[in-house]
Design a protein around this motif. Structure first.
Motif, PDB file in Angstrom:
ATOM      1  N   PRO A  55       0.783  -1.468  -0.120  1.00 31.16           N
ATOM      2  CA  PRO A  55       0.412   0.197  -0.324  1.00 31.16           C
ATOM      3  C   PRO A  55       1.006   1.512  -0.256  1.00 31.16           C
ATOM      4  O   PRO A  55       0.308   2.048  -0.996  1.00 31.16           O
ATOM      5  CB  PRO A  55      -0.600  -0.262   1.381  1.00 31.16           C
ATOM      6  N   LEU A  58       2.251 -20.795  -0.169  1.00 26.36           N
ATOM      7  CA  LEU A  58       1.886 -19.815   0.154  1.00 26.36           C
ATOM      8  C   LEU A  58       1.373 -19.947   1.563  1.00 26.36           C
ATOM      9  O   LEU A  58       1.882 -18.927   2.873  1.00 26.36           O
ATOM     10  CB  LEU A  58       0.407 -19.163   0.001  1.00 26.36           C
ATOM     11  N   VAL A  67       3.133 -17.680   4.997  1.00 24.90           N
ATOM     12  CA  VAL A  67       2.022 -17.212   6.222  1.00 24.90           C
ATOM     13  C   VAL A  67       2.347 -18.199   7.545  1.00 24.90           C
ATOM     14  O   VAL A  67       2.919 -17.650   8.508  1.00 24.90           O
ATOM     15  CB  VAL A  67       0.851 -17.864   6.101  1.00 24.90           C
ATOM     16  N   LEU A 105       5.071 -15.807   8.910  1.00 24.48           N
ATOM     17  CA  LEU A 105       4.714 -13.925   8.991  1.00 24.48           C
ATOM     18  C   LEU A 105       4.163 -14.705  10.394  1.00 24.48           C
ATOM     19  O   LEU A 105       4.401 -13.281  11.538  1.00 24.48           O
ATOM     20  CB  LEU A 105       3.969 -13.940   7.982  1.00 24.48           C
ATOM     21  N   ASN A 146       8.627  -9.467   6.535  1.00 23.75           N
ATOM     22  CA  ASN A 146       8.692  -8.536   7.631  1.00 23.75           C
ATOM     23  C   ASN A 146       8.548  -8.109   8.116  1.00 23.75           C
ATOM     24  O   ASN A 146       8.012  -7.618   9.500  1.00 23.75           O
ATOM     25  CB  ASN A 146       6.918  -9.105   7.507  1.00 23.75           C
ATOM     26  N   PHE A 165      -6.775 -16.756  -3.563  1.00 23.07           N
ATOM     27  CA  PHE A 165      -6.560 -14.804  -2.742  1.00 23.07           C
ATOM     28  C   PHE A 165      -6.927 -14.966  -1.439  1.00 23.07           C
ATOM     29  O   PHE A 165      -6.852 -13.993  -1.207  1.00 23.07           O
ATOM     30  CB  PHE A 165      -7.803 -14.889  -4.082  1.00 23.07           C
ATOM     31  N   LEU A 204      -6.521 -16.774   1.347  1.00 24.81           N
ATOM     32  CA  LEU A 204      -5.118 -16.502   1.562  1.00 24.81           C
ATOM     33  C   LEU A 204      -4.208 -15.900   1.426  1.00 24.81           C
ATOM     34  O   LEU A 204      -3.438 -15.259   3.004  1.00 24.81           O
ATOM     35  CB  LEU A 204      -4.756 -18.519   1.034  1.00 24.81           C
ATOM     36  N   ALA A 205      -4.092 -14.876   0.570  1.00 22.94           N
ATOM     37  CA  ALA A 205      -3.256 -13.790  -0.064  1.00 22.94           C
ATOM     38  C   ALA A 205      -3.847 -12.762   1.026  1.00 22.94           C
ATOM     39  O   ALA A 205      -3.174 -12.006   0.630  1.00 22.94           O
ATOM     40  CB  ALA A 205      -3.434 -13.476  -1.439  1.00 22.94           C
ATOM     41  N   ARG A 251      -4.702 -12.287   3.720  1.00 25.94           N
ATOM     42  CA  ARG A 251      -4.881 -13.095   5.272  1.00 25.94           C
ATOM     43  C   ARG A 251      -3.540 -12.394   5.254  1.00 25.94           C
ATOM     44  O   ARG A 251      -2.895 -11.870   6.288  1.00 25.94           O
ATOM     45  CB  ARG A 251      -4.889 -13.791   5.666  1.00 25.94           C
ATOM     46  N   VAL A 252      -2.538 -12.567   4.422  1.00 26.64           N
ATOM     47  CA  VAL A 252      -1.030 -11.587   4.395  1.00 26.64           C
ATOM     48  C   VAL A 252      -1.160 -10.609   4.109  1.00 26.64           C
ATOM     49  O   VAL A 252       0.048 -10.267   5.043  1.00 26.64           O
ATOM     50  CB  VAL A 252      -0.463 -12.958   2.931  1.00 26.64           C
ATOM     51  N   ASP A 253      -2.206 -10.022   3.933  1.00 28.48           N
ATOM     52  CA  ASP A 253      -2.082  -8.735   3.277  1.00 28.48           C
ATOM     53  C   ASP A 253      -1.860  -7.884   5.177  1.00 28.48           C
ATOM     54  O   ASP A 253      -1.307  -7.030   4.770  1.00 28.48           O
ATOM     55  CB  ASP A 253      -2.855  -8.659   2.751  1.00 28.48           C
ATOM     56  N   LEU A 255      -1.246  -9.604   8.067  1.00 33.61           N
ATOM     57  CA  LEU A 255      -0.706  -9.916   8.575  1.00 33.61           C
ATOM     58  C   LEU A 255       0.815  -8.815   8.070  1.00 33.61           C
ATOM     59  O   LEU A 255       1.601  -9.463   9.381  1.00 33.61           O
ATOM     60  CB  LEU A 255       0.010 -11.267   8.165  1.00 33.61           C
ATOM     61  N   LEU A 256       0.654  -8.759   7.283  1.00 36.69           N
ATOM     62  CA  LEU A 256       1.729  -8.079   6.488  1.00 36.69           C
ATOM     63  C   LEU A 256       2.104  -6.835   7.804  1.00 36.69           C
ATOM     64  O   LEU A 256       3.042  -5.641   7.464  1.00 36.69           O
ATOM     65  CB  LEU A 256       2.100  -7.490   5.373  1.00 36.69           C
ATOM     66  N   LEU A 257       0.544  -6.028   7.626  1.00 35.08           N
ATOM     67  CA  LEU A 257       0.717  -4.237   8.612  1.00 35.08           C
ATOM     68  C   LEU A 257       1.389  -4.491   9.766  1.00 35.08           C
ATOM     69  O   LEU A 257       1.938  -5.656  10.225  1.00 35.08           O
ATOM     70  CB  LEU A 257      -0.791  -4.266   8.930  1.00 35.08           C
ATOM     71  N   ARG A 258       2.117  -3.408   9.918  1.00 35.15           N
ATOM     72  CA  ARG A 258       2.848  -2.718  10.194  1.00 35.15           C
ATOM     73  C   ARG A 258       2.244  -2.878  11.962  1.00 35.15           C
ATOM     74  O   ARG A 258       2.975  -3.736  13.488  1.00 35.15           O
ATOM     75  CB  ARG A 258       3.959  -1.916  10.221  1.00 35.15           C
ATOM     76  N   GLN A 273      -3.757   1.718   6.408  1.00 40.31           N
ATOM     77  CA  GLN A 273      -2.776   1.609   5.646  1.00 40.31           C
ATOM     78  C   GLN A 273      -3.638   2.159   3.435  1.00 40.31           C
ATOM     79  O   GLN A 273      -4.861   1.567   3.234  1.00 40.31           O
ATOM     80  CB  GLN A 273      -1.582   0.783   5.441  1.00 40.31           C
TER      81      GLN A 273
END
Lengths: 258, 258
Positions: A99, A173, A177, A180, A219, B171, B173-174, B176-178, B180-183, B258
């Motif tokens: 983002p 994937l 996960v 992460l 990350n 998608f 799952l993807a 969900r990855v997004d 988890l990537l948030l800080r 974000q």
DNA sequence: AAATTACCGTTGCATGTGCAACAGAACAGC
DNA sequence: GCTGTTCTGTTGCACATGCAACGGTAATTT
């Protein structure tokens, strides 16, 4: 032949090119075609097919052969993608734009790799940008033709294979996960390096990331990663210099990765 | 009919059962069969098929109908799974066991949901444990029969659908990855709640998680989650009581995510 | 060879968040 | 009613890690 498919990371950076230049006189081209078929046969998408069936299928599906120079964008994130690609030579990488605009490495693939398959034919826009890390030869197949059955046994086999291929990517994937989800940076590093060592088959290996890329992949902050790697090095867990790693205490690393 | 497929989270906890008891006299059973076919038709796996084709296909594939009580384990993690399941009524949930043994919620599904499809037919062991949240009726189809083409158009359509179904799960799952990537925790909470509101179609909704489960899902500490939710509530961003939420400042939440 | 760029390690600082412990509320069972 | 269990909110504390900045080294280009 060295075939890599669906490898989320791949530590082998030096690919033995069967062809350095895709534009060749006709006689060589036939030989090239033969090589391509052999490679395609070992692909997850086309495994179990005879060369005759495969050749016929490719012709019916309207498969085309493309060459790209390093850095060229094969698939632009956000724009619809209508083809499945199979790498014949070279390497590609898939990145996402976070983002905030920074690139987030997703995967890299070498010869035999299949990309653009997880779109389900739903005319979805690709979430990733695919670029050529090295000069590439790629076979492109229109997704619609791939999905639309022509009644041949070969085509049905391909559909089955497609299911397998996408499932495998799902599991890759899912493994990411798992990475992460690990709570500490040290655990992430340990888990990642162990998986890389496992892939390489030895304790000394190179990773396909720079420090900054690895930090984005795990990350975490780049400096925090450097700091942690330095600490682990001082504790005798591993050695590292740039992209090269050598694991020293496997048991400890395994415990750390939970 | 209320159909939910591939919903990674689902805030609808009260499912209107079409049948409270699966064991019924023959006449009702026929009517039930009819209902099932209609539901199956609206499923991602069987969309685009006529009821006749579907009925024939199910018979040829050896589909069986099973009922389970609440809490029963349908698929045990680690043991091989040979069937694709389609939920006819009730709810199921899939959890993973984290390395430390604690359960990690993966997904929940209601009627029309498809599970056990992402195994690639490779006789892989299921990574998740599937259990019945409520009494369930499920249709089970042997994976091998599903993948092995019989040449019928209906079967080929199902294979195409299977590709779509698995892609969709990829998608999810993807996404969900997004998450988890948030800080920051606040960003994760905002992103999650916005997606739930989007799914529910309104700003007031319930989530299918307890605090502890949500914390596990967002990969954070339970107390930290409570603390953050309390802060956000004091700042007027949202209201929450147990599993109920009401979003108050959408713009601010969007910025935070974000 | 010089210059430019990319990559990497280090360090000080602020803080977000994991952790542990406790108490009250909600809930289930008897 | 009472009791035990689960769920939730709160708080103090420690520390891992994000952040920013700097300098040094390697890689690339001219």
């Amino acid at each position: 032949m060295h075939v890599q498919q669906n490898s989320e990371f791949d530590s082998c950076l030096s690919i033995p090119f069967s062809r350095s230049c895709p534009r060749q006189p006709a006689r060589s081209l036939n030989r090239t075609m033969q090589n391509d078929l052999t490679l395609l046969q070992s692909t997850s998408l086309f495994s179990g097919l005879s060369q005759e069936d495969l050749a016929g299928l490719l012709a019916r599906m309207g498969a085309v052969h493309r060459s790209y120079n390093r850095g060229v964008v094969l698939v632009q994130a956000g724009s619809p993608n209508h083809s499945v690609g199979i790498i014949l030579s070279g390497r590609i990488e898939a990145v996402r734009l976070a983002p905030d605009g920074s690139p987030l490495p997703i995967t890299q693939m070498g010869p035999g790799g299949v990309f653009g398959d997880v779109l389900g034919g739903s005319s979805l826009c690709s979430p990733v940008t695919v670029t050529a890390c090295t000069p590439c030869d790629v076979m492109l197949i229109p997704y619609q033709r791939l999905l639309c059955p022509d009644g041949s046994a070969a085509q049905q086999q391909v559909l089955q294979n497609l299911v397998r291929t996408i499932s495998d990517k799902y599991f890759l994937l899912a493994r990411r996960v798992d990475l992460l989800l690990l709570r500490t940076l040290r655990a992430k590093v340990s888990a990642y390096l162990l998986s890389e060592a496992d892939r390489a088959g030895q304790l000394t290996f190179r990773i396909p990331f720079t420090r900054a890329q690895l930090a984005r992949y795990l990350n975490c902050d780049r400096s925090a990663l450097s700091r942690e790697l330095g600490r682990m090095q001082r504790e005798g867990l591993l050695d590292t210099y740039r992209s090269s790693f050598k694991l020293r205490d496997l048991d400890a690393l395994r415990k750390l990765s939970q």
